[in-house]
Scaffold this motif. Structure first.
Motif, PDB file in Angstrom:
ATOM      1  N   LYS A 193       0.734  -1.095   0.031  1.00  0.00           N
ATOM      2  CA  LYS A 193      -0.017  -0.146  -0.072  1.00  0.00           C
ATOM      3  C   LYS A 193       0.787   1.371  -0.015  1.00  0.00           C
ATOM      4  O   LYS A 193       1.747   1.365   0.905  1.00  0.00           O
ATOM      5  CB  LYS A 193      -1.000   0.082   1.254  1.00  0.00           C
ATOM      6  N   LEU A 194       0.872   1.974  -0.930  1.00  0.00           N
ATOM      7  CA  LEU A 194       1.494   3.410  -1.190  1.00  0.00           C
ATOM      8  C   LEU A 194       0.734   4.454  -1.192  1.00  0.00           C
ATOM      9  O   LEU A 194      -0.333   4.480  -1.698  1.00  0.00           O
ATOM     10  CB  LEU A 194       2.255   3.255  -2.467  1.00  0.00           C
ATOM     11  N   CYS A 195       1.206   5.495  -0.629  1.00  0.00           N
ATOM     12  CA  CYS A 195       0.562   6.892  -0.472  1.00  0.00           C
ATOM     13  C   CYS A 195       1.087   7.830  -1.286  1.00  0.00           C
ATOM     14  O   CYS A 195       2.355   8.209  -0.999  1.00  0.00           O
ATOM     15  CB  CYS A 195       0.445   7.420   0.919  1.00  0.00           C
ATOM     16  N   PHE A 196       0.698   8.549  -2.271  1.00  0.00           N
ATOM     17  CA  PHE A 196       1.439   9.398  -3.069  1.00  0.00           C
ATOM     18  C   PHE A 196       0.963  10.864  -2.889  1.00  0.00           C
ATOM     19  O   PHE A 196      -0.300  11.121  -3.012  1.00  0.00           O
ATOM     20  CB  PHE A 196       1.178   9.209  -4.696  1.00  0.00           C
ATOM     21  N   THR A 197       1.689  11.689  -2.543  1.00  0.00           N
ATOM     22  CA  THR A 197       1.268  13.187  -2.379  1.00  0.00           C
ATOM     23  C   THR A 197       1.863  14.101  -3.347  1.00  0.00           C
ATOM     24  O   THR A 197       3.004  13.998  -3.492  1.00  0.00           O
ATOM     25  CB  THR A 197       1.544  13.618  -0.845  1.00  0.00           C
TER      26      THR A 197
END
Length: 467
Positions: A193-197
């Motif tokens: 699970k990756l979070c990109f901002t």
């Protein structure tokens, strides 16, 4: 009981929803504002204090006066961010300067910084230099020193002639005290699970890189921070059409991240942190996106786009690579494997206690003043624990049809009102311009009349001399 007034768009324990954020601008234009305001509030909201809040909007709209502040509060604390920039200097900073000059209570500024390109070239004069100089001078008349984000802002203010400057970083990382959680790094897989901002203004090559990363890691979530993104996700209002928005950014609801429900927008910290704790890795260009994940122990890699992000990454030891160094073919997994995410913990305790020292030296008590690392009773902890917070905002497309219809109707009414407001503003501007023109014409006539009188007097003197 000390009565403290803190700069923040909204109280950390206020209950509000996404539409409130859109229509009332209660968190400004960027959810990153929540982090540093919450952190400062938690630190200073001791059991024997009373805390209230003042927003930029309240100040500009003159909803509170210097006299009211002097009579009702013992000190003013201004947690700030990239305030030294042209638009903020013009719209807000001058109002803060005017207010502070009228105050008789202590004023403390923490975390203020400058917005410049990645290579700042501080020797060049800036349009906002005068506003910055006036603001810092006014603050230093009411405090022992000013806390800045990093070395670049420190050097900038030194260049303007100030010496009472202290690098304290961003208060956000002090939210939970002198320790930071650190999760063990696990191998990245397609299931991770990756979070990109990121933002619409990211460099084109970085946007291409992010697209490729999402293809390789399909369980990636896009977490924007700007109100234009919230308007899009909650009401379906597309981003303003700009050169940046036309290049590989989710600016319409037909983008896959919205269709597949792979985007989240957070309007409060509890929902943000709950989501972050489920992530395996965070990357992107947003400093508070990185900080929000670091506070949850999530390995985070920052790609600074300018000096404001760069100086914070350098001061806080946040793993970072310039966004300009990224190509569409940059291998995110290789960067992940090569990065020591423990580095942000190195020196964190020292930086935390330095911030506490800065606050103490400016006469501010905190919940960590006993130096044990265990906080004393905090009004912040008590009030936020009793607050019911809104859940993260998902794409409008995943809502039931009847709710989508209601939101579309709300969007139409909101845009109609904005058009009417713009029309009224344009009319007021035209009226003002007409009055200015009339005043200029009147001044010209008066100047001509004065010159004619001068000429007549001169001629009379010459005539008298001749007789």
């Amino acid at each position: 009981m000390e009565r403290i007034l803190i700069r923040a768009g909204v109280a950390p324990w206020a209950e509000y929803n996404a539409l409130d954020v859109i229509t009332d601008k209660i968190i400004g234009n960027n959810t990153g504002n929540l982090l540093f305001a919450n952190s400062i509030t938690r630190l200073v909201a001791t059991a024997d204090s009373r805390v209230d809040f003042i927003s930029d909007l309240m100040l500009v709209k003159k909803r509170i006066t210097a006299q009211e502040i002097n009579e009702n509060y013992d000190r003013l604390i201004l947690p700030m961010a990239n305030a030294f920039r042209e638009d903020f200097a013009r719209k807000c900073l001058k109002h803060w300067t005017a207010l502070i000059r009228q105050l008789t209570i202590p004023v403390t500024v923490a975390g203020i910084g400058i917005q410049l390109p990645y290579e700042p070239h501080l020797e060049q004069p800036r349009e906002f230099d005068g506003a910055a100089r006036d603001f810092i001078a006014a603050v230093l008349d009411h405090s022992a020193s000013v806390g800045v984000r990093g070395q670049i802002t420190y050097d900038y203010l030194k260049g303007l002639g100030f010496s009472q400057i202290d690098v304290t970083g961003c208060p956000s990382l002090a939210l939970n005290g002198p320790g930071l959680p650190l999760r063990e790094k696990q191998p990245l897989t397609p299931e991770s699970k990756l979070c990109f901002t990121g933002s619409v203004s990211n460099p084109p090559d970085f946007k291409k890189f992010a697209v490729r990363c999402t293809e390789r890691f399909p369980n990636t979530y896009f977490v924007p921070q700007f109100i234009d993104d919230l308007r899009l996700m909650y009401l379906g209002i597309p981003h303003p059409d700009t050169a940046d928005s036309r290049v590989l950014h989710p600016t319409n609801l037909d983008h896959p991240v919205f269709v597949e429900d792979k985007a989240r927008f957070f309007i409060n910290l509890p929902s943000m942190f709950a989501f972050n704790r489920e992530m395996d890795f965070n990357y992107g260009t947003r400093i508070h996106g990185a900080i929000g994940n670091i506070l949850c122990g999530v390995p985070s890699l920052l790609f600074p786009t300018d000096a404001r992000i760069r100086e914070l990454a350098e001061y806080h030891n946040i793993p970072a690579i310039p966004a300009s160094a990224v190509t569409p073919d940059t291998d995110l997994a290789a960067l992940y494997d090569q990065t020591d995410f423990r580095q942000v913990n190195n020196g964190h305790a020292e930086r935390f206690w330095h911030l506490i020292d800065f606050l103490n030296e400016n006469g501010i008590k905190t919940i960590y003043d006993d130096r044990t690392g265990t906080p004393a009773r905090s009004l912040y902890d008590e009030k936020t624990a009793a607050t019911s917070y809104a859940q993260p905002v998902h794409s409008m497309l995943v809502r039931p049809p009847e709710e989508i219809a209601r939101r579309v109707d709300t969007a139409v009414r909101l845009q109609r009102k904005e058009i009417e407001d713009d029309s009224r503003l344009a009319t007021q501007l035209r009226d003002s311009q007409r009055k200015v023109t009339q005043l200029q014409e009147r001044n010209k006539k008066q100047a001509a009349q004065i010159q004619a009188l001068k000429d007549e007097r001169k001629a009379l003197k010459t005539e008298l001399k001749a007789t």
